[in-house]
Design an enzyme around this catalytic site. Structure first.
Site, short mmCIF file in Angstrom:
data_model
loop_
_atom_site.label_atom_id
_atom_site.label_comp_id
_atom_site.label_asym_id
_atom_site.label_seq_id
_atom_site.Cartn_x
_atom_site.Cartn_y
_atom_site.Cartn_z
N GLY A 111 19.37 -19.54 64.03
CA GLY A 111 18.10 -19.03 63.51
C GLY A 111 16.90 -19.42 64.36
N GLU A 114 16.77 -16.91 67.00
CA GLU A 114 16.39 -15.64 66.37
C GLU A 114 14.88 -15.58 66.10
OE1 GLU A 114 19.68 -16.38 63.61
OE2 GLU A 114 20.18 -14.27 63.83
N GLU A 134 26.74 -19.61 65.69
CA GLU A 134 27.26 -19.34 64.33
C GLU A 134 28.77 -19.11 64.31
OE1 GLU A 134 24.58 -17.96 65.67
OE2 GLU A 134 22.92 -17.94 64.25
#
Ligand code: CAA
Length: 260
Positions: A111, A114, A134
């Site tokens: 994240g 991201e 992930e």
């Protein structure tokens, strides 16, 4: 506004949001995501803010991803709520009309990468590293990693990173086009702020028009995208700032944009 897991500071029209859970490498838990969403909302509502910078507290991490301790406790339904909370904050971030720079000072994983990719561009410290790990958790990215990464570096390069979950250095991220610039750790914030100040001095109308033309154009076919640019150009021409910018050039002086 008071925050526990982020800090927010504004100086000369440049706001810096710092993810601030250094003991957990600034991992994104629900409380942090909720505060981040509020901070982005406040930035969107403040016409005086000209540039937003995101960075991480401490010298190890920008953001090491979603908080795995919290994630591991969630059932499918709650995981969806968790993902949607982060995603809506990131969507709001991408909708800001001002430039957003990620100052990546350390790990930008999951994240974290991201969020950085949802910014307009990234400057990184030589100590930064990037990845979408992930897959190693039996998961996949949930904040746009499978979509933004291939759009930035191409499907084949993205798939290699997504299938292996491997971390890459700032220099490798620069080579791939994830990062615009790599500097010494101690020079990161000064370098980011110098660019932020340069952009903050431009006319607000044309900065917003550039951002919208690029972002909306990328999601359209070329003919439509060129029309988006023409419309935005016409809108800028009608602004007092365009009059000021062109007059200043002809009068051989610095423009004084008013943001109108
Ligand atoms: N969530 C929760 N805690 C985390 C974390 C995370 N994502 N990343 C690091 N931490 C915690 C560690 O558990 C550790 O806590 P304790 O001191 O209490 O044990 C502390 O931060 C320091 O981390 P390490 O001791 O592991 O530091 P290291 O230097 O040895 O390793 C690292 C650093 C390689 C980044 C390693 O911490 C790591 O692999 N972290 C997880 C990265 C990851 O998998 N991120 C993806 C999350 S899933 C996601 O993001 C989904 C999505 O797209 C929305």
């Amino acid at each position: 506004m008071s925050y526990e897991h982020i800090s927010v500071a504004t100086e000369q029209g440049i706001t810096t949001i710092t993810f601030n859970r250094p003991k957990a490498l600034n991992a994104l838990n629900s409380a942090l995501l909720e505060e981040f969403a509020r901070a982005v909302e406040a930035v969107a509502a403040d016409e005086e803010i000209r540039v937003l910078v995101l960075t991480g507290a401490g010298d190890k991490a920008f953001v090491a991803g979603a908080d795995i301790t919290e994630l591991a406790r969630l059932d499918t339904l709650k995981a969806k709520v968790f993902i949607n909370r982060g995603l809506s904050a990131i969507n709001a971030l991408t909708q800001l009309s001002i430039p957003v720079i990620a100052a990546v000072n350390g790990f930008a994983l999951g994240g974290g990468l991201e969020i950085a990719m949802a910014c307009d561009f990234i400057y990184a410290s030589e100590k930064a590293s990037f990845g979408q790990p992930e897959i190693k958790l039996g998961l996949i990215p949930g904040y746009g990693g499978t979509q933004r990464l291939p759009r930035i570096i191409g499907a084949a390069q993205a798939k290699e990173l997504l299938f292996t979950g491997k971390m890459i250095s700032a220099v490798e991220a620069l080579r791939l086009g994830i990062v615009n610039k790599v500097v010494a750790p101690e020079a990161l914030m000064d370098t980011v702020m110098a660019t932020a100040r340069e952009m903050a001095a431009m006319g607000r109308v044309s900065v917003r028009a550039v951002k919208q033309a690029v972002d909306n154009g990328l999601n359209a076919d070329l003919t439509t995208a060129l029309r988006i640019e023409t419309d935005a150009f016409a809108l800028c021409m009608a602004s007092p700032d365009a009059k000021e910018g062109t007059s200043a050039f002809l009068e051989k002086r610095k423009p004084a944009f008013t943001g109108k």
